[in-house]
Design a protein around this motif. Sequence first.
Motif, mmCIF file in Angstrom:
data_model
loop_
_atom_site.group_PDB
_atom_site.id
_atom_site.type_symbol
_atom_site.label_atom_id
_atom_site.label_comp_id
_atom_site.label_asym_id
_atom_site.label_seq_id
_atom_site.Cartn_x
_atom_site.Cartn_y
_atom_site.Cartn_z
ATOM 1 N N ILE A 12 0.838 -1.204 0.000
ATOM 2 C CA ILE A 12 0.000 0.000 0.000
ATOM 3 C C ILE A 12 0.876 1.259 0.000
ATOM 4 O O ILE A 12 0.614 2.217 -0.737
ATOM 5 C CB ILE A 12 -0.947 -0.009 1.207
ATOM 6 N N ALA A 13 1.925 1.255 0.815
ATOM 7 C CA ALA A 13 2.841 2.397 0.843
ATOM 8 C C ALA A 13 3.499 2.601 -0.518
ATOM 9 O O ALA A 13 3.678 3.736 -0.973
ATOM 10 C CB ALA A 13 3.902 2.186 1.928
ATOM 11 N N ALA A 14 3.853 1.498 -1.187
ATOM 12 C CA ALA A 14 4.498 1.601 -2.499
ATOM 13 C C ALA A 14 3.564 2.242 -3.524
ATOM 14 O O ALA A 14 3.978 3.114 -4.296
ATOM 15 C CB ALA A 14 4.931 0.220 -2.970
ATOM 16 N N PHE A 15 2.302 1.834 -3.540
ATOM 17 C CA PHE A 15 1.353 2.427 -4.491
ATOM 18 C C PHE A 15 1.131 3.907 -4.179
ATOM 19 O O PHE A 15 1.049 4.740 -5.098
ATOM 20 C CB PHE A 15 0.025 1.677 -4.450
ATOM 21 N N ASN A 16 1.027 4.263 -2.917
ATOM 22 C CA ASN A 16 0.828 5.673 -2.554
ATOM 23 C C ASN A 16 2.034 6.521 -2.927
ATOM 24 O O ASN A 16 1.885 7.641 -3.450
ATOM 25 C CB ASN A 16 0.550 5.787 -1.058
ATOM 26 N N LEU A 17 3.228 6.009 -2.665
ATOM 27 C CA LEU A 17 4.431 6.761 -3.012
ATOM 28 C C LEU A 17 4.604 6.862 -4.520
ATOM 29 O O LEU A 17 5.048 7.897 -5.036
ATOM 30 C CB LEU A 17 5.655 6.092 -2.380
ATOM 31 N N LEU A 18 4.245 5.790 -5.233
ATOM 32 C CA LEU A 18 4.319 5.842 -6.685
ATOM 33 C C LEU A 18 3.348 6.882 -7.236
ATOM 34 O O LEU A 18 3.680 7.626 -8.175
ATOM 35 C CB LEU A 18 4.005 4.469 -7.271
ATOM 36 N N ALA A 19 2.155 6.950 -6.663
ATOM 37 C CA ALA A 19 1.183 7.957 -7.091
ATOM 38 C C ALA A 19 1.723 9.363 -6.855
ATOM 39 O O ALA A 19 1.580 10.249 -7.721
ATOM 40 C CB ALA A 19 -0.131 7.759 -6.351
ATOM 41 N N ASP A 20 2.338 9.590 -5.699
ATOM 42 C CA ASP A 20 2.911 10.908 -5.409
ATOM 43 C C ASP A 20 4.033 11.246 -6.394
ATOM 44 O O ASP A 20 4.134 12.381 -6.884
ATOM 45 C CB ASP A 20 3.460 10.949 -3.980
ATOM 46 N N ALA A 21 4.889 10.259 -6.677
ATOM 47 C CA ALA A 21 5.995 10.494 -7.605
ATOM 48 C C ALA A 21 5.478 10.769 -9.010
ATOM 49 O O ALA A 21 5.986 11.666 -9.706
ATOM 50 C CB ALA A 21 6.932 9.285 -7.605
ATOM 51 N N LEU A 22 4.475 10.018 -9.444
ATOM 52 C CA LEU A 22 3.891 10.244 -10.762
ATOM 53 C C LEU A 22 3.246 11.621 -10.863
ATOM 54 O O LEU A 22 3.386 12.326 -11.874
ATOM 55 C CB LEU A 22 2.849 9.163 -11.062
ATOM 56 N N ARG A 23 2.539 12.010 -9.806
ATOM 57 C CA ARG A 23 1.881 13.330 -9.813
ATOM 58 C C ARG A 23 2.895 14.439 -9.972
ATOM 59 O O ARG A 23 2.718 15.346 -10.792
ATOM 60 C CB ARG A 23 1.094 13.509 -8.515
ATOM 61 N N ASP A 24 3.974 14.382 -9.192
ATOM 62 C CA ASP A 24 4.980 15.434 -9.270
ATOM 63 C C ASP A 24 5.691 15.422 -10.620
ATOM 64 O O ASP A 24 6.003 16.481 -11.182
ATOM 65 C CB ASP A 24 5.997 15.274 -8.143
ATOM 66 N N ALA A 25 5.961 14.228 -11.140
ATOM 67 C CA ALA A 25 6.647 14.135 -12.433
ATOM 68 C C ALA A 25 5.776 14.672 -13.557
ATOM 69 O O ALA A 25 6.275 15.343 -14.474
ATOM 70 C CB ALA A 25 7.030 12.683 -12.708
ATOM 71 N N LEU A 26 4.502 14.406 -13.505
ATOM 72 C CA LEU A 26 3.592 14.880 -14.546
ATOM 73 C C LEU A 26 3.337 16.375 -14.425
ATOM 74 O O LEU A 26 3.301 17.096 -15.424
ATOM 75 C CB LEU A 26 2.272 14.110 -14.472
ATOM 76 N N ASP A 27 3.154 16.872 -13.206
ATOM 77 C CA ASP A 27 2.875 18.291 -13.010
ATOM 78 C C ASP A 27 4.063 19.161 -13.376
ATOM 79 O O ASP A 27 3.906 20.301 -13.830
ATOM 80 C CB ASP A 27 2.491 18.561 -11.555
ATOM 81 N N ALA A 28 5.265 18.644 -13.184
ATOM 82 C CA ALA A 28 6.465 19.447 -13.439
ATOM 83 C C ALA A 28 6.628 19.774 -14.916
ATOM 84 O O ALA A 28 7.271 20.763 -15.274
ATOM 85 C CB ALA A 28 7.705 18.703 -12.944
ATOM 86 N N HIS A 29 6.027 18.954 -15.767
ATOM 87 C CA HIS A 29 6.194 19.179 -17.205
ATOM 88 C C HIS A 29 4.844 19.272 -17.904
ATOM 89 O O HIS A 29 4.722 18.927 -19.077
ATOM 90 C CB HIS A 29 7.015 18.039 -17.824
ATOM 91 N N ARG A 30 3.823 19.708 -17.179
ATOM 92 C CA ARG A 30 2.491 19.770 -17.778
ATOM 93 C C ARG A 30 2.446 20.871 -18.843
ATOM 94 O O ARG A 30 2.705 22.033 -18.561
ATOM 95 C CB ARG A 30 1.447 20.066 -16.702
ATOM 96 N N PRO A 31 2.088 20.497 -20.070
ATOM 97 C CA PRO A 31 2.052 21.504 -21.137
ATOM 98 C C PRO A 31 0.747 22.259 -21.177
ATOM 99 O O PRO A 31 -0.226 21.881 -20.515
ATOM 100 C CB PRO A 31 2.190 20.645 -22.405
ATOM 101 N N VAL A 32 0.715 23.340 -21.964
ATOM 102 C CA VAL A 32 -0.544 24.037 -22.193
ATOM 103 C C VAL A 32 -1.449 23.125 -23.040
ATOM 104 O O VAL A 32 -1.000 22.505 -23.993
ATOM 105 C CB VAL A 32 -0.285 25.361 -22.944
ATOM 106 N N LEU A 33 -2.712 23.005 -22.641
ATOM 107 C CA LEU A 33 -3.609 22.102 -23.343
ATOM 108 C C LEU A 33 -3.850 22.578 -24.764
ATOM 109 O O LEU A 33 -4.226 23.720 -25.006
ATOM 110 C CB LEU A 33 -4.959 22.017 -22.592
ATOM 111 N N THR A 34 -3.608 21.687 -25.700
ATOM 112 C CA THR A 34 -3.836 21.965 -27.110
ATOM 113 C C THR A 34 -4.486 20.763 -27.745
ATOM 114 O O THR A 34 -4.473 19.671 -27.175
ATOM 115 C CB THR A 34 -2.494 22.248 -27.829
ATOM 116 N N PRO A 35 -5.048 20.900 -28.927
ATOM 117 C CA PRO A 35 -5.720 19.775 -29.558
ATOM 118 C C PRO A 35 -4.775 18.619 -29.830
ATOM 119 O O PRO A 35 -3.585 18.813 -30.062
ATOM 120 C CB PRO A 35 -6.264 20.357 -30.858
ATOM 121 N N ILE A 36 -5.310 17.418 -29.828
ATOM 122 C CA ILE A 36 -4.547 16.219 -30.115
ATOM 123 C C ILE A 36 -5.113 15.579 -31.363
ATOM 124 O O ILE A 36 -6.302 15.325 -31.450
ATOM 125 C CB ILE A 36 -4.595 15.241 -28.937
ATOM 126 N N ARG A 37 -4.281 15.302 -32.319
ATOM 127 C CA ARG A 37 -4.763 14.716 -33.577
ATOM 128 C C ARG A 37 -5.003 13.228 -33.402
ATOM 129 O O ARG A 37 -4.195 12.553 -32.779
ATOM 130 C CB ARG A 37 -3.723 14.936 -34.670
#
Length: 289
Positions: free
Chosen positions: A264-289
């Motif tokens: 359970i701790a591993a899944f929670n920590l992985l979620a936190d790591a994924l959130r920070d990794a994704l937020d750090a490089h979140r682009p401006v929303l644009t259309p996707i082809r």
Amino acid sequence: MTTTKSPLRERPLLDALRRDRRAWFAVPVLALVVLGAALTPFLTRAVAETDTDHLFSGPSARHLLGTDDLGRDIFVRVIAGSLVTLQVATIAVGVALVLGTALGLLAGYRGGVLDAVLMRITDGLLAFPLLVLALTVVAALGPGLRNALIAIAVVTTPRFARLVRGEVLSLRTREWVAAARIVGVSTPKILLRHLLPHLAGTLLVFAALQASTAIMAEASLSFLGLGVQPPQPGWGGMVAAGTAHLEATWALSVFPGLAILLTIAAFNLLADALRDALDAHRPVLTPIR
């Protein structure tokens, strides 16, 4: 119309995770769970094998984590119990992810009566604590791992639906969604090709969080005798069996309980790591082809 690649492919996600110490803990622990699940089919005989000369023995060279009341090796049974945990994290959460995402996309994009009906049903299910609702579903279907998986999927689906619906309500007002409708892009294509890719990161993080919740729910159901049924090993059931023999041996409850805690701790920590990794490089929303 401006196009971009999928947001997830634009971000150096793996590089960010490699630098995150939370991922250093989470990934090896989850890799061990997957490895244990993969080895389980080869441990059928060892799981059922008894050593009547060493009942309630503590950790030793012969039995690394000791034995239970029937002389079965606790270490082998903990490894075999990882298969149940992996099934919960993949099957139950996976079904809830698919169903909840589909319902949330439809409710958020269509709106109107459909949105009102789906969200009122969702609100009604979310009004109950997760474990209470899971107990109700299992009580109606009967005990067993399959019914426990169904119950966990049922109670987790509204959580995904509510999350996705809220995200879609924001995304559907974007200019590129309106432009897609104007040029005649079909609703399924707008949902799957234009909106869903922008939800991928959020869903990935939320799925990791819900996996930890689902594992705890399954362990609780098994502890109460409504989940995995003997002789199939499950961590929650092993903890329950050990509580009746705490004076004889502490190992029977402690080690499967520790396995639950670490996973359970591993899944929670992985979620936190994924959130920070994704937020750090979140682009401006644009259309996707």
